[in-house]
Design an enzyme around this catalytic site. Sequence first.
Site, short mmCIF file in Angstrom:
data_model
loop_
_atom_site.label_atom_id
_atom_site.label_comp_id
_atom_site.label_asym_id
_atom_site.label_seq_id
_atom_site.Cartn_x
_atom_site.Cartn_y
_atom_site.Cartn_z
N ASP A 197 -17.27 -3.70 -36.09
CA ASP A 197 -18.02 -3.15 -34.96
C ASP A 197 -18.62 -1.79 -35.26
O ASP A 197 -18.29 -1.15 -36.27
CB ASP A 197 -17.13 -3.09 -33.71
CG ASP A 197 -15.73 -2.56 -33.99
OD1 ASP A 197 -15.52 -1.99 -35.08
OD2 ASP A 197 -14.86 -2.72 -33.13
N ASN B 206 -5.70 -2.43 -24.43
CA ASN B 206 -5.97 -3.47 -23.43
C ASN B 206 -6.08 -4.85 -24.09
O ASN B 206 -6.53 -5.80 -23.46
CB ASN B 206 -7.25 -3.15 -22.64
CG ASN B 206 -8.49 -3.12 -23.52
OD1 ASN B 206 -8.43 -3.37 -24.72
ND2 ASN B 206 -9.63 -2.80 -22.92
N HIS C 249 -7.96 -5.62 -26.76
CA HIS C 249 -9.23 -5.98 -27.42
C HIS C 249 -9.07 -6.07 -28.93
O HIS C 249 -8.22 -5.41 -29.53
CB HIS C 249 -10.37 -5.02 -27.02
CG HIS C 249 -10.30 -3.64 -27.58
ND1 HIS C 249 -10.51 -2.51 -26.81
CD2 HIS C 249 -10.06 -3.16 -28.83
CE1 HIS C 249 -10.42 -1.43 -27.58
NE2 HIS C 249 -10.14 -1.80 -28.80
N GLU D 107 -13.79 -6.98 -25.45
CA GLU D 107 -12.97 -6.48 -24.35
C GLU D 107 -12.46 -7.63 -23.49
O GLU D 107 -13.01 -8.74 -23.54
CB GLU D 107 -13.83 -5.54 -23.48
CG GLU D 107 -14.35 -4.30 -24.22
CD GLU D 107 -13.31 -3.20 -24.36
OE1 GLU D 107 -12.10 -3.49 -24.42
OE2 GLU D 107 -13.72 -2.02 -24.41
C1 F6R Z 1 -12.16 -0.89 -34.49
C2 F6R Z 1 -11.58 -2.02 -33.81
C3 F6R Z 1 -10.74 -1.84 -32.61
C4 F6R Z 1 -9.43 -1.11 -32.95
C5 F6R Z 1 -8.60 -0.88 -31.69
C6 F6R Z 1 -7.32 -0.14 -31.99
O1 F6R Z 1 -12.97 -1.31 -35.57
O2 F6R Z 1 -11.81 -3.13 -34.21
O3 F6R Z 1 -10.47 -3.06 -32.01
O4 F6R Z 1 -8.70 -1.90 -33.85
O5 F6R Z 1 -9.34 -0.16 -30.77
O6 F6R Z 1 -7.61 1.16 -32.34
P1 F6R Z 1 -6.43 2.12 -32.83
O7 F6R Z 1 -5.99 1.60 -34.16
O8 F6R Z 1 -7.11 3.48 -32.98
O9 F6R Z 1 -5.38 2.10 -31.80
#
Ligand code: F6R
Length: 256
Positions: free
Chosen positions: A67, A136, A138, A143
């Site tokens: 992403d 959450n 995702h 989301e």
């Molecule tokens: C980012 C991504 C997100 C993160 C998620 C967890 O490329 O794919 O889904 O894996 O937001 O983020 P952290 O590791 O910072 O808790």
Amino acid sequence: MRIIVAKDYAEMSKRAADIIASQIRINAHTVLGLATGSTPVGAYEELVRQYNEEGLNFGNVDTFNLDEYIGLGADHPQSYRYFMDEHLLSHINMDADRAHVPDGLAQNPEQECEEYDRLIRDLGGVDLQLLGMGGNGHIGFNEPNDIYTAETHVVNLTESTIKANSIYFNNENEVPRQAITMGFRTIMQAKKVIFVVSGKAKSKVVKEALEGPITPKLPASILQLHHDVIVVLDQDAASEMKLKDNFIMTDDQLFR
Ligand code: F6R
């Protein structure tokens, strides 16, 4: 689904990096799917160490990130392209042309999404996809929703994600409201998935995702349907899970 419970973040990172490194050693032309965020940082550090000290060769590897924020370019310190350069790509022998991140500044984001999917398909799909999970549930920026969106697409970030990610910005208002994310099809079509989750704060959500119903309202739960997923949790993240002992591969079981 194989589940490894590591004792802490450092061990989780080492296990995740070892799986990625093995994949590259088995197939030098691996197509890797990569994630940003705080969770994989330790794994990227370990991969850089293996490149420097053990000759891990990224020369023929292609990478596709999950992403990117819409509105942030490669030189913005909070863009995911910048993150990848900082934590991995600038430290290893990867050809810059082979490191793909959706273009957050694309004039036509929808077209960028289509081209991203086409490029992944042209390279034969993702061999190993690294995934983290938001608080959450995702994955990527998929989301919680009522439907699964298959293709790479433009998404509106939820308030909880904007809040969670605001720690990296000066304030919440600076967090972009939209992103481009790989969809569920690309993620689920990856030949292998490695799912890393760390910390007590995510213990309830990870339990629900892996032991509860499969629903787009908890995006990570779809991983229960993937045929080859390795989950690497630290003990804090695993603390709510009801796993039976013989289902957990502790280090002792895995490496004896
Ligand atoms: C980012 C991504 C997100 C993160 C998620 C967890 O490329 O794919 O889904 O894996 O937001 O983020 P952290 O590791 O910072 O808790």
